[in-house]
Design an enzyme around this catalytic site. Structure first.
Site, mmCIF file in Angstrom:
data_model
loop_
_atom_site.group_PDB
_atom_site.id
_atom_site.type_symbol
_atom_site.label_atom_id
_atom_site.label_comp_id
_atom_site.label_asym_id
_atom_site.label_seq_id
_atom_site.Cartn_x
_atom_site.Cartn_y
_atom_site.Cartn_z
ATOM 1 N N CYS C 38 -15.204 12.859 11.006
ATOM 2 C CA CYS C 38 -14.225 12.537 9.958
ATOM 3 C C CYS C 38 -14.235 13.629 8.905
ATOM 4 O O CYS C 38 -15.202 14.385 8.782
ATOM 5 C CB CYS C 38 -14.634 11.192 9.351
ATOM 6 N N THR C 40 -14.795 13.387 5.857
ATOM 7 C CA THR C 40 -15.969 13.217 4.995
ATOM 8 C C THR C 40 -17.166 13.970 5.576
ATOM 9 O O THR C 40 -17.949 14.594 4.841
ATOM 10 C CB THR C 40 -16.311 11.715 4.875
ATOM 11 N N HIS C 43 -16.925 17.549 4.756
ATOM 12 C CA HIS C 43 -17.371 17.828 3.384
ATOM 13 C C HIS C 43 -18.896 17.938 3.333
ATOM 14 O O HIS C 43 -19.454 18.826 2.691
ATOM 15 C CB HIS C 43 -16.943 16.702 2.427
#
Lengths: 344, 344, 344, 344
Positions: C38, C40, C43
């Site tokens: 994902c 996320t 990141h």
């Protein structure tokens, strides 16, 4: 401990000694401080057709209560001894579709306290933790027990949109009394209440509806239609369950309006779908219980801030042992009580 | 006839003679009995940046009014001379997608009375029939003219669900005052109001919110979070348009709550979508005008039954010719009026 | 066991040996069969500003997965060894206002799997029972793990009303791809998709939108307004988080329409409340996560009946140990993957 | 001109010469290009109890049509000669509460075309401008006339939430056929259809429901409950009006689900409010007509984009003069048609 028992499949009940409930797993043991008497309890006490079909004696009945926690099962996490709690009557399975999708109050496998399992007309009651609602100690016990039936009406009115609208409440039982209070508090601009019992209609007036109509001597639907220039009302709250009220409610709800069905008729009611429902383009919302636990949050907000005062409805208090005296006030031909609170 | 005119692109206005409006087709000619002063009118009078961009002098401004019908165009069908009417400011085209699908108040081609065409700060005003709302003669003229701005707040509160909930109203202008009255009437259980102007905060108190917070000397968001144990409120009604209030409102609305955006900031406001909007899972409802004409029905229900009393907000009345005196009371540094009504 | 670990506050991750999670109380131990990657995770892997602020190494990251239950804690009641489950990433406290009122996905004390506690990029993961969603064994593992991100889009589209309406989806990441599939499946009549990455725009076309607009070389808002005769679309689904897309979305949503905010911009975005929000009278719905568990029911219905096929989006599969190769395909300047599934 | 007339209070109809309608005020004169035959027309033709009570011969009946505008009254503003239009059957008064508040289709003083005034089974029909819906010339006439009955089903399905849900459609008449098409197009994940007529059940299959159940030889409710593990379906669309279907629909709608009431039973149906309605906590939405004109926008979106194809339902076309042949196909014991289009 002492408990009010339906011991045999026959009218009446006895206040007798029973063993204390066991407190295991998710169960919470609560010392009952106040319980309140509901129409369902009257069915069980009187042993009518519905009760005979549904209830299996021996049973401790009663489902509305508030009390203090005295012991908790080993898997209980949120509730602690000393907490003040009120009881949510609908005991959910937590696993069905409804329980998993925010409609726990409509659990497919629901058990009803005091109907399907021993209830709260006793010195102690055991409740699953999920159904224990912590209650601010500022709330007196006799008001705290009323949160459950009051919650029915809060949910019923919340599902309609009464804000600045015209509203008719059918029924002068506790559900109708509470719905009147809530509809007024939630901004009903014009509020008609329809009742039958003189004692109860006096109580209705305490919540300042615009008009109380005696269905015993007036054609309530005609009256409401006249007052609304034939349009009818935006919202009907049917809290009585009387077949005549259902037909009148469907007659006075305006085309495109909302009809909330809460009262439960004893028999099937022939509905003219064409003229009573479809050509009117209405929405019918059936209400059963309280949203768990959004309704309880509203209930507590309303009671703790004093926005709604339930004391006018609470007319009598009796010890559980004096249940027969309480029942006496609810004689259908001459009702002389609002809500009755019982104490162990 | 006399009319208050913005004659040149500069501050001020003059009460001068102008020709009577023509009354053709769908137009209705109304003798203005009372008009009320709105923030928009202050922008036009003061000739700020927005006004300079939007308004084309010469123009009779003013858009809130009530009056008596004196003449109707040949295609007018519903309205008759002698009718009492109030004016819906948003003049819809009746042909666009929104007009055809129940959102006439958001017409793509809307014209605003007193902004895009001559308004009501005059002895007479001409309105299309569709925007003439018949008003019960029992409503005094100075209250009847307030229906339009009051309707904004009725619509704003109706779009949230305040029934038995916690609510914060930001703004002490008329929109905030009215929203406070409406939120209280629609069952807000706990109601926080945030203002800045001492005079106006006194008016807020007339509608009995649970707390009035002076944003000039308190961190209002901090205060509300403290009082709600960090949860915030179910509903925020942002009626001020102040960037600081917008941020505070987004801070105090609870996760999953509703934020109603009504107040219009003068400049762009930097929004932290992550923390102020998305992680909070909120719904933002933007309110512009009144639902035509569902809001007006609510407004009339509320005012005619006395459920809400607008008189505390109506603090001053001036003749149109004395507009400068009225403006004087609205000095930003020292507001000394609620709503001001003007009469021709 | 092996797990993909962020060991230090710096870019990268290592696939290393870690102790097995303990399985006590409400925890369920799951053998991870498939996990998906994902934004996320990107990141965290890249260690950008957000990650540096939020994540505390050492941490096993990853939050989208499906697997087989191997062991359950002593208080687990519903889940059994051998069950196929997918993981709901939002771990709720079960006690806050939101958890108690049907908004568990917006829990005030939420912990995010793989962000706030060890995640699923590992051979085994321990999840609280409440977050284990049983999954039909008919669903292949690599589709089962996609239920979580697909659920975001199902929830986002469900909150708008796309049935027979015009819809614009902004974003060509997985959220935009899934939203396109869902909007089509839920009856969007006219569906515009706005993307930037050529590879992803090809994937968008697999779900047969009416038009795919390349925001890199076209003014997408202008294009949509032209195609809708200036009206704009009924619904905007903003799945990208790009500030330019947010402005374009607010420009093309029609007056009175619905704007769904899902994509998360990295910085504050200056919003012109007057023209972008308030005068448009729009509703903005912020979506975070999936409704627990109503969205999951829809997800399973849609996937098991074959109404929506996720395989076009699932373009690559890698072993967890080859995470660097997977990341390589997601280079912002040249994206060459849809959704990537990782296997232990 | 020629028109199909009910000349006397008796079965049958004649295709005879009548005067052309006058075209004054808000009226629009339309040359009928295609009209379609509805259950209501069958009642009038057969002259059953309902017809005898409601209809006053002589009358040109028929209410579903599309055609070309040939002349407009002097107050007509939007419609022009040459426009292609379809007719909205509900002629609203434009002044009642419903007309003023976005529920024009539920007008208190509604007149029904072809029931309360001369209808469209004729060479020409005169319609008030408000009920003329301009239609894209790309739509063939025989599809354009179906917009009205198709709109009923679009509105019915739109009022439920079928997106990713389980749905049961009762009825194999045109309303049931269209509802099946719409439910499928709006994302029903699992779709059960219940019919009786072999010919019509074949048509149902054209819209690919998951299952078509023959109520003539199967207990449809039992079947659906079995397939849903006793839970029932999220949404019931009752499009038949058969009392048995109403009871089965109330039995299979899940607790907390939505029941859409569209079909009109000929007589009162005894409803067990307790078990069929209240304990289920359902919402019943009564549908009458089409939302004016939000439904029409959806209809046009769906048809023009080809999202739904109505041709499978349109099985026969006859000249108006051959009405008896058309009727023959609708014999209750042996239905051999879907929707029949008639041409002057």
């Amino acid at each position: 401990m002492k408990a009010l028992r339906k011991e045999t499949p026959a009218p009446g009940a006895r206040y007798v000694d029973v063993p204390m409930p066991e407190v295991t797993s998710h169960l919470v043991l609560i010392r009952v401080k106040a319980a309140s008497f509901c129409g369902t309890d009257l069915h069980i006490y009187s042993w009518d057709e519905w009760a005979a079909k549904r209830v299996k004696p021996p049973l401790t009945f009663g489902h509305e209560f508030a009390g203090e926690v005295v012991e908790v099962g080993e898997q209980v996490e949120r509730i602690r001894p000393g907490d003040h709690v009120a009881g949510e009557t609908h005991i959910p399975c937590l696993e069905c579709y409804q329980c998993r999708t925010g409609q726990m109050h409509l659990c497919q496998n629901v058990e009803i306290l005091g109907v399907d399992r021993d209830g709260c007309f006793a010195e102690y009651v055991a409740m699953p933790e999920v159904c224990c609602v912590t209650t601010d100690p500022a709330l007196p016990w006799e008001i705290a027990t009323l949160q459950e039936p009051f919650g029915n009406s809060v949910y019923a009115v919340s599902e309609a949109d009464v804000m600045g609208k015209t509203v008719a409440v059918f029924g002068d039982g506790p559900a109708g009394l509470f719905a009147t209070a809530v509809a007024r508090a939630f901004g009903a601009a014009k509020l008609y209440c329809i009742g039958m019992q003189p004692y109860r209609m006096e109580l209705l007036r305490r919540y300042q509806p615009d008009e109380v109509i005696d269905a015993g001597c007036t054609d309530a639907a005609r009256e409401i239609l006249d007052r609304t220039r034939g349009s009818g009302v935006d919202v009907v709250l049917e809290m009585s369950g009387a077949p005549a009220a259902i037909h009148q409610g469907l007659r006075v709800v305006r085309k495109g309006g909302t009809y909330v069905a809460f009262g439960i008729p004893a028999t099937a009611v022939p509905i003219d779908f064409a003229d009573e429902v479809i050509f009117k383009g209405i929405t019918i919302k059936a209400i059963n219980g309280r949203k768990m636990f959004a309704t309880w949050e509203q209930v507590q907000n309303l009671l703790l801030t004093g926005r709604i005062d339930l004391r006018p409805v609470l007319t009598h208090t009796f010890p559980l042992a004096k249940i027969d005296d309480a029942i006496h006030l609810l004689d259908h031909g001459n009702v002389r009580a609002g809500k009755i609170v019982l104490t162990p």
